[in-house]
Design a protein around this motif. Structure first.
Motif, PDB file in Angstrom:
ATOM      1  N   ARG A  38       4.225 -10.125  -3.307  1.00 47.36           N
ATOM      2  CA  ARG A  38       4.157 -11.454  -3.932  1.00 47.36           C
ATOM      3  C   ARG A  38       3.005 -11.567  -4.936  1.00 47.36           C
ATOM      4  NH1 ARG A  38       5.753 -13.741   1.779  1.00 47.36           N
ATOM      5  NH2 ARG A  38       7.926 -14.311   1.404  1.00 47.36           N
ATOM      6  N   ASN A  39       2.079 -10.611  -4.884  1.00 46.15           N
ATOM      7  CA  ASN A  39       0.960 -10.602  -5.815  1.00 46.15           C
ATOM      8  C   ASN A  39       1.041  -9.436  -6.808  1.00 46.15           C
ATOM      9  OD1 ASN A  39      -1.276 -12.761  -5.119  1.00 46.15           O
ATOM     10  ND2 ASN A  39      -0.378 -12.101  -3.176  1.00 46.15           N
ATOM     11  N   GLY A  40       2.205  -8.800  -6.874  1.00 46.63           N
ATOM     12  CA  GLY A  40       2.388  -7.719  -7.838  1.00 46.63           C
ATOM     13  C   GLY A  40       1.727  -6.417  -7.443  1.00 46.63           C
ATOM     14  N   ILE A  41       1.583  -6.192  -6.149  1.00 48.55           N
ATOM     15  CA  ILE A  41       0.894  -5.016  -5.617  1.00 48.55           C
ATOM     16  C   ILE A  41       1.852  -4.239  -4.711  1.00 48.55           C
ATOM     17  CG2 ILE A  41      -1.042  -4.243  -4.175  1.00 48.55           C
ATOM     18  CD1 ILE A  41      -2.425  -6.920  -4.941  1.00 48.55           C
ATOM     19  N   PHE A  42       1.732  -2.915  -4.726  1.00 53.58           N
ATOM     20  CA  PHE A  42       2.564  -2.103  -3.826  1.00 53.58           C
ATOM     21  C   PHE A  42       1.727  -0.945  -3.264  1.00 53.58           C
ATOM     22  CE2 PHE A  42       3.194  -0.517  -8.145  1.00 53.58           C
ATOM     23  CZ  PHE A  42       2.971   0.853  -8.012  1.00 53.58           C
ATOM     24  N   PRO A  43       2.086  -0.433  -2.078  1.00 54.09           N
ATOM     25  CA  PRO A  43       1.353   0.689  -1.485  1.00 54.09           C
ATOM     26  C   PRO A  43       1.853   2.025  -2.040  1.00 54.09           C
ATOM     27  CG  PRO A  43       3.068  -0.027   0.022  1.00 54.09           C
ATOM     28  CD  PRO A  43       3.129  -0.941  -1.179  1.00 54.09           C
ATOM     29  N   TRP A  44       0.914   2.967  -2.204  1.00 59.77           N
ATOM     30  CA  TRP A  44       1.289   4.298  -2.694  1.00 59.77           C
ATOM     31  C   TRP A  44       0.151   5.246  -2.355  1.00 59.77           C
ATOM     32  CZ3 TRP A  44       1.774   5.972  -8.509  1.00 59.77           C
ATOM     33  CH2 TRP A  44       2.524   7.153  -8.588  1.00 59.77           C
ATOM     34  N   TYR A  45       0.400   6.184  -1.475  1.00 61.23           N
ATOM     35  CA  TYR A  45      -0.660   7.080  -1.020  1.00 61.23           C
ATOM     36  C   TYR A  45      -0.043   8.270  -0.315  1.00 61.23           C
ATOM     37  CZ  TYR A  45       0.294   5.065   3.595  1.00 61.23           C
ATOM     38  OH  TYR A  45       0.910   4.664   4.757  1.00 61.23           O
ATOM     39  N   ASN A  46      -0.822   9.339  -0.171  1.00 60.08           N
ATOM     40  CA  ASN A  46      -0.349  10.525   0.518  1.00 60.08           C
ATOM     41  C   ASN A  46      -0.529  10.391   2.025  1.00 60.08           C
ATOM     42  OD1 ASN A  46       0.401  12.033  -1.803  1.00 60.08           O
ATOM     43  ND2 ASN A  46      -1.749  12.572  -2.145  1.00 60.08           N
ATOM     44  N   GLU A  47       0.349  11.034   2.755  1.00 64.58           N
ATOM     45  CA  GLU A  47       0.271  11.000   4.210  1.00 64.58           C
ATOM     46  C   GLU A  47      -1.080  11.514   4.674  1.00 64.58           C
ATOM     47  OE1 GLU A  47       3.054  12.266   8.050  1.00 64.58           O
ATOM     48  OE2 GLU A  47       3.430  13.129   6.062  1.00 64.58           O
ATOM     49  N   GLY A  48      -1.673  10.824   5.642  1.00 64.01           N
ATOM     50  CA  GLY A  48      -2.967  11.232   6.173  1.00 64.01           C
ATOM     51  C   GLY A  48      -4.148  10.592   5.468  1.00 64.01           C
ATOM     52  N   GLU A  49      -3.885   9.870   4.368  1.00 65.57           N
ATOM     53  CA  GLU A  49      -4.937   9.177   3.629  1.00 65.57           C
ATOM     54  C   GLU A  49      -4.915   7.691   3.954  1.00 65.57           C
ATOM     55  OE1 GLU A  49      -4.750  12.025  -0.374  1.00 65.57           O
ATOM     56  OE2 GLU A  49      -4.102   9.926  -0.455  1.00 65.57           O
ATOM     57  N   PRO A  50      -5.999   6.966   3.641  1.00 67.79           N
ATOM     58  CA  PRO A  50      -5.958   5.508   3.784  1.00 67.79           C
ATOM     59  C   PRO A  50      -4.896   4.922   2.857  1.00 67.79           C
ATOM     60  CG  PRO A  50      -8.209   6.301   3.460  1.00 67.79           C
ATOM     61  CD  PRO A  50      -7.306   7.451   3.175  1.00 67.79           C
ATOM     62  N   VAL A  51      -4.378   3.759   3.217  1.00 67.86           N
ATOM     63  CA  VAL A  51      -3.396   3.097   2.362  1.00 67.86           C
ATOM     64  C   VAL A  51      -4.060   2.710   1.041  1.00 67.86           C
ATOM     65  CG1 VAL A  51      -1.723   1.224   2.169  1.00 67.86           C
ATOM     66  CG2 VAL A  51      -2.275   2.175   4.422  1.00 67.86           C
ATOM     67  N   CYS A  52      -3.418   3.057  -0.071  1.00 67.46           N
ATOM     68  CA  CYS A  52      -3.903   2.669  -1.399  1.00 67.46           C
ATOM     69  C   CYS A  52      -2.914   1.656  -1.990  1.00 67.46           C
ATOM     70  CB  CYS A  52      -4.017   3.884  -2.312  1.00 67.46           C
ATOM     71  SG  CYS A  52      -5.206   5.119  -1.751  1.00 67.46           S
ATOM     72  N   TRP A  53      -3.460   0.639  -2.640  1.00 70.35           N
ATOM     73  CA  TRP A  53      -2.658  -0.460  -3.166  1.00 70.35           C
ATOM     74  C   TRP A  53      -2.776  -0.515  -4.685  1.00 70.35           C
ATOM     75  CZ3 TRP A  53       0.241  -2.872   0.530  1.00 70.35           C
ATOM     76  CH2 TRP A  53      -0.166  -2.692   1.861  1.00 70.35           C
ATOM     77  N   TYR A  54      -1.639  -0.592  -5.366  1.00 72.97           N
ATOM     78  CA  TYR A  54      -1.608  -0.473  -6.823  1.00 72.97           C
ATOM     79  C   TYR A  54      -0.957  -1.669  -7.503  1.00 72.97           C
ATOM     80  CZ  TYR A  54      -2.976   4.458  -6.600  1.00 72.97           C
ATOM     81  OH  TYR A  54      -3.661   5.628  -6.395  1.00 72.97           O
ATOM     82  N   SER A  55      -1.422  -1.915  -8.721  1.00 76.78           N
ATOM     83  CA  SER A  55      -0.783  -2.860  -9.631  1.00 76.78           C
ATOM     84  C   SER A  55      -1.032  -2.355 -11.049  1.00 76.78           C
ATOM     85  CB  SER A  55      -1.349  -4.277  -9.465  1.00 76.78           C
ATOM     86  OG  SER A  55      -0.669  -5.189 -10.324  1.00 76.78           O
ATOM     87  N   PRO A  56      -0.210  -1.403 -11.511  1.00 70.13           N
ATOM     88  CA  PRO A  56      -0.475  -0.744 -12.794  1.00 70.13           C
ATOM     89  C   PRO A  56      -0.254  -1.659 -13.998  1.00 70.13           C
ATOM     90  CG  PRO A  56       1.637  -0.039 -11.899  1.00 70.13           C
ATOM     91  CD  PRO A  56       0.970  -0.858 -10.835  1.00 70.13           C
ATOM     92  N   ASP A  57      -0.941  -1.308 -15.066  1.00 68.90           N
ATOM     93  CA  ASP A  57      -0.794  -2.015 -16.335  1.00 68.90           C
ATOM     94  C   ASP A  57      -0.700  -0.962 -17.441  1.00 68.90           C
ATOM     95  OD1 ASP A  57      -0.712  -3.962 -18.280  1.00 68.90           O
ATOM     96  OD2 ASP A  57      -2.872  -4.358 -18.252  1.00 68.90           O
ATOM     97  N   PRO A  58       0.452  -0.856 -18.126  1.00 66.24           N
ATOM     98  CA  PRO A  58       1.604  -1.756 -18.052  1.00 66.24           C
ATOM     99  C   PRO A  58       2.468  -1.493 -16.820  1.00 66.24           C
ATOM    100  CG  PRO A  58       2.040   0.006 -19.606  1.00 66.24           C
ATOM    101  CD  PRO A  58       0.612   0.175 -19.178  1.00 66.24           C
ATOM    102  N   ARG A  59       3.456  -2.358 -16.636  1.00 65.12           N
ATOM    103  CA  ARG A  59       4.371  -2.270 -15.490  1.00 65.12           C
ATOM    104  C   ARG A  59       5.743  -1.861 -15.999  1.00 65.12           C
ATOM    105  NH1 ARG A  59       2.709  -4.050 -10.208  1.00 65.12           N
ATOM    106  NH2 ARG A  59       4.526  -4.123  -8.862  1.00 65.12           N
ATOM    107  N   PHE A  60       6.418  -1.007 -15.241  1.00 64.56           N
ATOM    108  CA  PHE A  60       7.728  -0.488 -15.621  1.00 64.56           C
ATOM    109  C   PHE A  60       8.800  -1.321 -14.924  1.00 64.56           C
ATOM    110  CE2 PHE A  60      10.768   3.305 -15.646  1.00 64.56           C
ATOM    111  CZ  PHE A  60      10.982   3.232 -17.015  1.00 64.56           C
ATOM    112  N   VAL A  61       9.649  -1.991 -15.691  1.00 61.74           N
ATOM    113  CA  VAL A  61      10.639  -2.907 -15.118  1.00 61.74           C
ATOM    114  C   VAL A  61      11.992  -2.748 -15.808  1.00 61.74           C
ATOM    115  CG1 VAL A  61       8.819  -4.601 -14.622  1.00 61.74           C
ATOM    116  CG2 VAL A  61      10.186  -4.821 -16.715  1.00 61.74           C
ATOM    117  N   LEU A  62      12.989  -3.278 -15.153  1.00 61.69           N
ATOM    118  CA  LEU A  62      14.325  -3.377 -15.755  1.00 61.69           C
ATOM    119  C   LEU A  62      14.801  -4.813 -15.638  1.00 61.69           C
ATOM    120  CD1 LEU A  62      16.991  -2.120 -16.902  1.00 61.69           C
ATOM    121  CD2 LEU A  62      17.726  -1.868 -14.523  1.00 61.69           C
ATOM    122  N   PHE A  63      15.149  -5.399 -16.761  1.00 66.35           N
ATOM    123  CA  PHE A  63      15.844  -6.681 -16.743  1.00 66.35           C
ATOM    124  C   PHE A  63      17.325  -6.362 -16.558  1.00 66.35           C
ATOM    125  CE2 PHE A  63      11.980  -7.445 -19.164  1.00 66.35           C
ATOM    126  CZ  PHE A  63      11.506  -8.610 -18.575  1.00 66.35           C
TER     127      PHE A  63
END
Length: 214
Positions: A38-63
């Protein structure tokens, strides 16, 4: 870099570093994951690591209205080789996505903890899957989160040529009929660019998010 604790909170995405990382830590509870999306953030990290949260700029979308179906894919669809379903094999889809090899990635980010977290979101009606079948065999698909008029795509897999594209096209067409207005593809891939996805500024993405999430 903001380090999360047990408090259900994310810092403003404008504080993200140049790679789009907003914060580290926290958990994969349903409440935190939904707050993230809801805040434009998603989790992305390697197994065994702490959870990393991302909100890249620019953002890749499809209308959805911009979906591009190539002549070759129209032929694939018209042959009837694949059949399409929604939410018939969510767990199998996410497990197949976890097994996909990705260049420059040492291990899958779709760990057992991620699978369990999104499986729970699925039982609560937030996480969805789209499947492509060939003679009863699951050969392609994708999964993600649906909130309001936005679908947040997470991952795809392909066991036979064009199967994931088929599932994606059919699901986007379904979302259009459901009045979905935006598909968040998160980060760039040439695969999705060829189907109409494009980069937009994060601020514009956040404006759309605020408008379409409810």
């Amino acid at each position: 870099m903001y380090i999360l604790n047990q408090e259900l909170f994310f810092p403003p995405v404008q504080l993200a570093n140049q790679d789009g990382m907003v914060a580290i830590g926290g958990d994969l509870s349903m409440e935190r994951l939904l707050l993230a999306y809801r805040n434009g953030i998603f989790p992305w990290y390697n197994e065994g690591e702490p959870v990393c949260w991302y909100s890249p700029d620019p953002r890749f979308v499809l209308f959805p209205a911009d979906l591009n179906i190539s002549k070759s894919m129209k032929t694939v669809i018209n042959t009837g080789r694949f059949s399409f379903t929604i939410n018939k094999a969510f767990t199998d889809v996410i497990k197949n996505c976890s097994a996909v090899y990705r260049k420059n990635q040492q291990s899958t980010w779709i760990s057992g903890a991620v699978i369990n977290a999104y499986a729970h979101l699925h039982t609560q009606g937030y996480a969805h899957s789209a499947e492509a079948w060939d003679k009863g065999e699951l050969v392609g698909g994708l999964y993600g989160i649906r909130i309001g008029k936005i679908f947040f795509g997470e991952s795809m897999f392909n066991k036979k040529s064009n199967a994931s594209k088929f599932a994606f096209i059919k699901y986007v067409e379904y979302l259009k009929r459901q009045d979905a207005q935006l598909i968040d593809c998160q980060v760039y891939t040439s695969h999705l660019q060829s189907m109409g996805a494009k980069m937009i500024e994060r601020n514009y993405f956040l404006q759309l998010l605020k408008k379409l999430i409810n």
